[in-house]
Design a protein around this motif. Sequence first.
Motif, PDB file in Angstrom:
ATOM      1  N   PRO A 263       1.689   5.377 -10.920  1.00 25.70           N
ATOM      2  CA  PRO A 263       1.603   4.387 -12.006  1.00 25.70           C
ATOM      3  C   PRO A 263       2.822   3.460 -12.046  1.00 25.70           C
ATOM      4  O   PRO A 263       2.691   2.257 -12.301  1.00 25.70           O
ATOM      5  N   LEU A 264       4.013   4.010 -11.790  1.00 29.88           N
ATOM      6  CA  LEU A 264       5.218   3.184 -11.797  1.00 29.88           C
ATOM      7  C   LEU A 264       5.215   2.185 -10.648  1.00 29.88           C
ATOM      8  O   LEU A 264       5.629   1.029 -10.803  1.00 29.88           O
ATOM      9  N   LEU A 265       4.742   2.631  -9.489  1.00 26.42           N
ATOM     10  CA  LEU A 265       4.697   1.738  -8.332  1.00 26.42           C
ATOM     11  C   LEU A 265       3.591   0.698  -8.473  1.00 26.42           C
ATOM     12  O   LEU A 265       3.706  -0.412  -7.950  1.00 26.42           O
ATOM     13  N   ALA A 266       2.525   1.055  -9.192  1.00 24.45           N
ATOM     14  CA  ALA A 266       1.451   0.082  -9.436  1.00 24.45           C
ATOM     15  C   ALA A 266       1.979  -1.097 -10.243  1.00 24.45           C
ATOM     16  O   ALA A 266       1.545  -2.246 -10.052  1.00 24.45           O
TER      17      ALA A 266
ATOM     18  N   THR B 293       0.845  -1.200   0.000  1.00 24.17           N
ATOM     19  CA  THR B 293       0.000   0.000   0.000  1.00 24.17           C
ATOM     20  C   THR B 293       0.875   1.244   0.000  1.00 24.17           C
ATOM     21  O   THR B 293       1.982   1.248   0.537  1.00 24.17           O
ATOM     22  N   ILE B 294       0.356   2.294  -0.614  1.00 24.94           N
ATOM     23  CA  ILE B 294       1.132   3.525  -0.750  1.00 24.94           C
ATOM     24  C   ILE B 294       0.237   4.740  -0.586  1.00 24.94           C
ATOM     25  O   ILE B 294      -0.933   4.739  -0.998  1.00 24.94           O
ATOM     26  N   ILE B 295       0.793   5.779   0.018  1.00 21.08           N
ATOM     27  CA  ILE B 295       0.190   7.104   0.070  1.00 21.08           C
ATOM     28  C   ILE B 295       1.200   8.071  -0.527  1.00 21.08           C
ATOM     29  O   ILE B 295       2.368   8.079  -0.140  1.00 21.08           O
ATOM     30  N   GLU B 296       0.757   8.873  -1.499  1.00 25.27           N
ATOM     31  CA  GLU B 296       1.643   9.845  -2.140  1.00 25.27           C
ATOM     32  C   GLU B 296       1.189  11.255  -1.797  1.00 25.27           C
ATOM     33  O   GLU B 296       0.036  11.612  -1.984  1.00 25.27           O
ATOM     34  N   PHE B 297       2.140  12.050  -1.284  1.00 25.72           N
ATOM     35  CA  PHE B 297       1.922  13.479  -1.089  1.00 25.72           C
ATOM     36  C   PHE B 297       2.433  14.163  -2.352  1.00 25.72           C
ATOM     37  O   PHE B 297       3.635  14.211  -2.592  1.00 25.72           O
ATOM     38  N   GLY B 298       1.540  14.657  -3.167  1.00 25.21           N
ATOM     39  CA  GLY B 298       1.910  15.154  -4.483  1.00 25.21           C
ATOM     40  C   GLY B 298       2.496  16.547  -4.478  1.00 25.21           C
ATOM     41  O   GLY B 298       2.473  17.259  -3.473  1.00 25.21           O
ATOM     42  N   SER B 299       3.009  16.938  -5.643  1.00 24.48           N
ATOM     43  CA  SER B 299       3.550  18.265  -5.865  1.00 24.48           C
ATOM     44  C   SER B 299       2.621  19.025  -6.798  1.00 24.48           C
ATOM     45  O   SER B 299       2.074  18.452  -7.746  1.00 24.48           O
TER      46      SER B 299
ATOM     47  N   CYS C 229       2.071  -2.147  -5.992  1.00 20.65           N
ATOM     48  CA  CYS C 229       1.591  -1.228  -4.950  1.00 20.65           C
ATOM     49  C   CYS C 229       0.230  -0.645  -5.332  1.00 20.65           C
ATOM     50  O   CYS C 229      -0.011  -0.314  -6.494  1.00 20.65           O
ATOM     51  N   THR C 230      -0.620  -0.498  -4.358  1.00 21.57           N
ATOM     52  CA  THR C 230      -1.933   0.118  -4.571  1.00 21.57           C
ATOM     53  C   THR C 230      -2.109   1.253  -3.576  1.00 21.57           C
ATOM     54  O   THR C 230      -1.540   1.241  -2.476  1.00 21.57           O
ATOM     55  N   GLU C 231      -2.907   2.251  -3.956  1.00 20.58           N
ATOM     56  CA  GLU C 231      -3.150   3.368  -3.050  1.00 20.58           C
ATOM     57  C   GLU C 231      -3.897   2.890  -1.817  1.00 20.58           C
ATOM     58  O   GLU C 231      -4.877   2.142  -1.917  1.00 20.58           O
ATOM     59  N   ALA C 232      -3.449   3.326  -0.670  1.00 25.67           N
ATOM     60  CA  ALA C 232      -4.061   2.918   0.592  1.00 25.67           C
ATOM     61  C   ALA C 232      -5.430   3.555   0.751  1.00 25.67           C
ATOM     62  O   ALA C 232      -5.642   4.707   0.379  1.00 25.67           O
ATOM     63  N   ASP C 233      -6.364   2.783   1.291  1.00 33.55           N
ATOM     64  CA  ASP C 233      -7.686   3.319   1.590  1.00 33.55           C
ATOM     65  C   ASP C 233      -7.827   3.597   3.086  1.00 33.55           C
ATOM     66  O   ASP C 233      -8.924   3.753   3.602  1.00 33.55           O
ATOM     67  N   ALA C 234      -6.688   3.654   3.768  1.00 28.65           N
ATOM     68  CA  ALA C 234      -6.662   3.942   5.201  1.00 28.65           C
ATOM     69  C   ALA C 234      -5.729   5.115   5.455  1.00 28.65           C
ATOM     70  O   ALA C 234      -5.131   5.681   4.536  1.00 28.65           O
ATOM     71  N   ALA C 235      -5.578   5.497   6.709  1.00 25.04           N
ATOM     72  CA  ALA C 235      -4.780   6.662   7.063  1.00 25.04           C
ATOM     73  C   ALA C 235      -3.285   6.394   7.004  1.00 25.04           C
ATOM     74  O   ALA C 235      -2.487   7.327   6.987  1.00 25.04           O
TER      75      ALA C 235
END
Length: 397
Positions: free
Chosen positions: A109-112, A95-101, A116-122
């Motif tokens: 997309p590269l990590l997917a 799971t991953i959370i990205e703080f964008g710019s 890796c998938t976007e986390a649905d948690a905190a």
Amino acid sequence: MTGRCRACSGAVLHTVLDLGMVPAADDFPPSARPTPAETTHPLRMVRCAQCELAQLAEDDTVAAEPRGVEPQALRDQAVDAIARVDAAGLLRGNTIIEFGSPHGGSWLPLLAERGCTEADAAQADLVLDCFGIMHEPDQRAAFAARAAAVAPDGVLLLQYHTLAAIVAQRQWNALRHGHFAYYSLHALSSALADAGMGVTTAWEFDLYGGTVLVAARRGPVAPDHTVLEILSRERELITWESLRRLQRFVDDHVRALRNWLIDAAAAGERVYAYGAASRAVALLSLAGAHRGLVAGVADVAPAKQGRRMPGTDIPIISPRELIAAAPDRVLLTLPDLLGEVSSGLPELDGRWFLDDPRGPRKGGVDDGTPSCYSIPTATPPWAARGQQFTSEGQPHR
């Protein structure tokens, strides 16, 4: 000066670079809006005597910069960075959370592709910030938010343009509104420690003349030899004296560009620029550039086309319009783009000039990157004890 450090709340802040009143770097007005209607804003870098964070002293701008298009150099570097992190065994969990710019681009997309998938948690196993945290006015809160998003056994990956590169390569115009912090690894480590995290390892890249990606874990951790080596180099490169020299480089750079533009105009040569970059705003404005000296600035971002460079009457045009104009010289405001524009705009071959603190220099392509900022060596360019390099990769004498 008055005020508190954005990271540690320290009360002693020393001014190291003051550009005076300049146009907002994130406000690209429509071409039809008269230039005299613009306001200027103070632009000053200070450094905390306690935690050593270099930072924007104040920012009263409110404009939102038109979204740019992520350069190929950044996309290529992201691929390289992820491969290095994976090789080090630090792409943990799924799971991953990205703080964008706000400047665009994402590693998701590269990590997917690596599961890796976007986390649905905190919280997530992997938390990523690529050039995002510098845009946060409250640095203490920003580091705390990123630390809180890391799962107990997770990893924080944080990438930044290093202050050492800014100092060594005279990149004074990296200072801009909306960029609230300019990191050394010392200051970054201190801010992470205050948030309950420690830097374990780091990777260095040529991007922007010197970019560092760090990996941090929860709790006190032992830094590896790479981290210790960077910290040691920084102590020699980043001093109060070297920071204050940036002020002198402003006048030198502005004067060199102004003279180059005037000489070109006197010779009957038409100059355009490529890259409506935020770091070109203060430079062009302080140099007194106008359409008589720079006929236009090309940019691939549709959101910027039809606007103009802040503080000037210079229009922002498309790359196709640039080719049609058949300029005699093209000033490349971001040298990292040389490989991309050279291959993408072959019609302009031989007309590129790289913006450099000593004045524009002829740009050529050897390995697809501007060798004045990227030389083939195991030591990153910004670590070369402040040397500047010629287009052949040799130190200036």
